[in-house]
Design a protein around this motif. Structure first.
Motif, PDB file in Angstrom:
ATOM      1  N   ASP A   1     -40.588 -53.907  71.349  1.00 44.25           N
ATOM      2  CA  ASP A   1     -41.494 -53.832  70.199  1.00 44.25           C
ATOM      3  C   ASP A   1     -40.780 -53.243  68.980  1.00 44.25           C
ATOM      4  N   ALA A   2     -39.964 -52.227  69.212  1.00 43.96           N
ATOM      5  CA  ALA A   2     -39.225 -51.619  68.104  1.00 43.96           C
ATOM      6  C   ALA A   2     -38.233 -52.609  67.511  1.00 43.96           C
ATOM      7  N   PHE A   3     -37.576 -53.401  68.366  1.00 43.80           N
ATOM      8  CA  PHE A   3     -36.647 -54.414  67.868  1.00 43.80           C
ATOM      9  C   PHE A   3     -37.389 -55.417  66.993  1.00 43.80           C
ATOM     10  N   GLU A   4     -38.555 -55.852  67.431  1.00 46.74           N
ATOM     11  CA  GLU A   4     -39.317 -56.847  66.668  1.00 46.74           C
ATOM     12  C   GLU A   4     -39.817 -56.266  65.351  1.00 46.74           C
ATOM     13  N   ARG A   5     -40.279 -55.004  65.358  1.00 48.74           N
ATOM     14  CA  ARG A   5     -40.725 -54.376  64.107  1.00 48.74           C
ATOM     15  C   ARG A   5     -39.569 -54.257  63.115  1.00 48.74           C
ATOM     16  N   ALA A   6     -38.403 -53.893  63.601  1.00 47.92           N
ATOM     17  CA  ALA A   6     -37.239 -53.780  62.724  1.00 47.92           C
ATOM     18  C   ALA A   6     -36.860 -55.144  62.153  1.00 47.92           C
ATOM     19  N   ALA A   7     -36.954 -56.188  62.960  1.00 47.38           N
ATOM     20  CA  ALA A   7     -36.642 -57.536  62.479  1.00 47.38           C
ATOM     21  C   ALA A   7     -37.617 -57.966  61.391  1.00 47.38           C
TER      22      ALA A   7
ATOM     23  N   SER B   1     -29.115 -51.685  58.614  1.00 42.83           N
ATOM     24  CA  SER B   1     -30.016 -52.636  59.267  1.00 42.83           C
ATOM     25  C   SER B   1     -30.351 -52.243  60.705  1.00 42.83           C
ATOM     26  N   LEU B   2     -29.625 -51.282  61.267  1.00 45.12           N
ATOM     27  CA  LEU B   2     -29.858 -50.887  62.659  1.00 45.12           C
ATOM     28  C   LEU B   2     -30.401 -49.473  62.807  1.00 45.12           C
ATOM     29  N   GLN B   3     -30.607 -48.750  61.722  1.00 41.60           N
ATOM     30  CA  GLN B   3     -31.060 -47.358  61.806  1.00 41.60           C
ATOM     31  C   GLN B   3     -32.382 -47.229  62.549  1.00 41.60           C
ATOM     32  N   GLN B   4     -33.346 -48.049  62.176  1.00 44.50           N
ATOM     33  CA  GLN B   4     -34.664 -47.978  62.788  1.00 44.50           C
ATOM     34  C   GLN B   4     -34.585 -48.257  64.284  1.00 44.50           C
TER      35      GLN B   4
ATOM     36  N   PRO C   1     -28.983 -59.996  61.005  1.00 41.92           N
ATOM     37  CA  PRO C   1     -29.367 -58.894  61.884  1.00 41.92           C
ATOM     38  C   PRO C   1     -30.813 -59.028  62.379  1.00 41.92           C
ATOM     39  N   ALA C   2     -31.699 -59.578  61.545  1.00 46.89           N
ATOM     40  CA  ALA C   2     -33.096 -59.744  61.967  1.00 46.89           C
ATOM     41  C   ALA C   2     -33.188 -60.710  63.147  1.00 46.89           C
ATOM     42  N   LEU C   3     -32.465 -61.818  63.072  1.00 44.92           N
ATOM     43  CA  LEU C   3     -32.464 -62.773  64.181  1.00 44.92           C
ATOM     44  C   LEU C   3     -31.853 -62.145  65.429  1.00 44.92           C
ATOM     45  N   ALA C   4     -30.805 -61.361  65.254  1.00 39.66           N
ATOM     46  CA  ALA C   4     -30.182 -60.691  66.400  1.00 39.66           C
ATOM     47  C   ALA C   4     -31.171 -59.738  67.070  1.00 39.66           C
TER      48      ALA C   4
END
Length: 171
Positions: free
Chosen positions: A113-119, A93-96, A32-35
């Motif tokens: 930016d939010a996607f990158e912080r979550a990853a 893994s997707l809540q944030q 999920p982090a890579l996605a």
């Protein structure tokens, strides 16, 4: 004697082969982090959110991948952001990302930016879990040594001392 060495060599070969297969399987595991990183890169390159989610979904795999693909389709069809991201809020893994996406739809904040912080957070959690497992392995690796050396210590160190004391007390 030769048969024993052959059996030992065969067992080690099979164990090494199984380890290689397990390692290669881990390399192909969904992430999920890579996605999320891929979705962020797609957003930064100018792709719409729906396309970024659909492109990243296969990389996430499992439930997270299905939810990302479904969310991408809903966004593309013009669904309300709170409705589109509702299923993503149920996946840990997707809540944030789901909260940030709903906020972004209301305020226009940058979603990449939010996607990158979550990853980054997902990778940090995975690293912490891996370190805890590695520490447990260290403890379990010592256990056989303790089981072997403790009886030897008792037999060679304590029993002779007690036997000597008993002999002196009885004489």
């Amino acid at each position: 004697m030769t048969v024993t060495w052959l059996l030992l060599a065969a067992a080690l070969t099979l164990a090494g082969d199984r380890r290689r297969r397990t390692t290669s399987r881990r390399a192909a595991e969904p992430s999920p982090a890579l996605a999320l990183d891929l979705a962020a890169a797609a957003l930064r390159s100018g792709q719409p959110l729906s396309a970024a989610l659909r492109l990243a979904a296969p990389t996430a795999g499992g439930i997270a991948g299905d939810v990302l693909a479904r969310t991408g389709r809903m966004v593309e069809l013009g669904a309300d952001p709170s409705e589109a991201w509702r299923a993503a809020e149920q996946v840990a893994s997707l809540q944030q990302v789901a909260v940030a996406a709903r906020r972004s739809a209301e305020s226009g904040a940058r979603l990449a930016d939010a996607f990158e912080r979550a990853a980054v957070e997902l990778r940090s959690q995975a690293r912490t879990t891996a370190e805890a497992r590695a520490q447990r392995v260290g403890v379990w690796a010592i256990a056989p040594l303790g089981l072997c050396f403790l009886p030897a210590f008792v037999c060679l160190g304590i029993v002779p001392v007690i036997a000597g004391l008993v002999r002196e007390l009885l004489t």
